[in-house]
Design a protein around this motif. Structure first.
Motif: not given
Length: 159
Positions: A57-74
C-alpha cells in the motif's frame, strides 16, 4: 519547482489518456487490449513490470507523490480509476483475489485524495467510493490493507 509540476501534470494527462482509451476498449468489448493498456499505464508510472495491485500500500501511495514527496490527489484519482477498471477486468475473468487487491488500492487512493485535496475531487467521488467499497466487501483484506483503510478513514472522517 516548475519542472516537477510539469512532470506531474504530464503524468496526470498521460494516465487520463490511458483511462479514456481503456474505457473505449471496454465499450467495444476488447478486454484483453484494455488490460494491456492498464499494464502499460502502470509500467509507465512505476518503471517496473509488476502490476500495481501487487505493490504494498505505501508504495502505491508513493507512486502518487510528486518528486519531493508531496501526495498528488489528481494523480491518485487517475491511478485509482485505472485500478478500479483493472479490478473490473480481473473480476470479469474470474480472478477475484487479484480484483480485490486492485479494488482495495483504488479505495485507499480515493479516500486519501479526499482527505488531502478537496479542490481536485470530481463531483462523483462519493459515488466512486461507494461503488468500490461495495466491491471490496467480500474481500479478505491483508493486515496492511486493513491498517491503510483505517488510517485513511480516520483522516477522511476527521477532515
Amino acid at each position: 519547482m516548475i519542472h516537477r509540476r510539469d512532470v506531474l501534470m504530464r503524468q496526470i494527462m498521460d494516465l487520463a489518456q490511458f483511462l479514456a482509451e481503456v474505457l473505449d476498449l471496454q465499450q467495444s468489448e476488447q478486454y484483453d487490449e484494455a488490460a494491456a493498456h492498464i499494464e502499460q499505464a502502470f509500467r509507465q508510472l512505476t518503471g517496473e513490470q509488476d502490476p500495481l495491485r501487487h505493490y504494498p500500500i505505501e508504495k502505491v501511495i508513493d507512486q502518487c507523490s510528486a518528486t519531493g514527496g508531496r501526495f498528488s490527489a489528481e494523480l491518485a484519482l487517475n491511478v485509482a480509476d485505472l485500478l478500479k477498471q483493472e479490478g473490473d477486468l480481473l473480476q470479469r475473468d474470474q480472478r477475484r483475489e487479484e480484483a480485490c487487491r486492485a479494488y482495495v488500492r483504488a479505495l485507499i487512493l480515493y479516500k486519501k485524495a479526499i482527505a488531502t485535496d478537496t479542490s481536485a475531487l470530481p463531483l462523483d467521488i462519493w459515488e466512486k467510493v461507494s461503488d468500490v467499497e461495495e466491491l471490496t466487501e467480500p474481500c479478505d483484506l491483508t493486515e496492511d490493507e486493513q491498517a491503510a483503510l483505517k488510517a485513511v478513514d480516520s483522516n477522511t472522517n476527521g477532515s
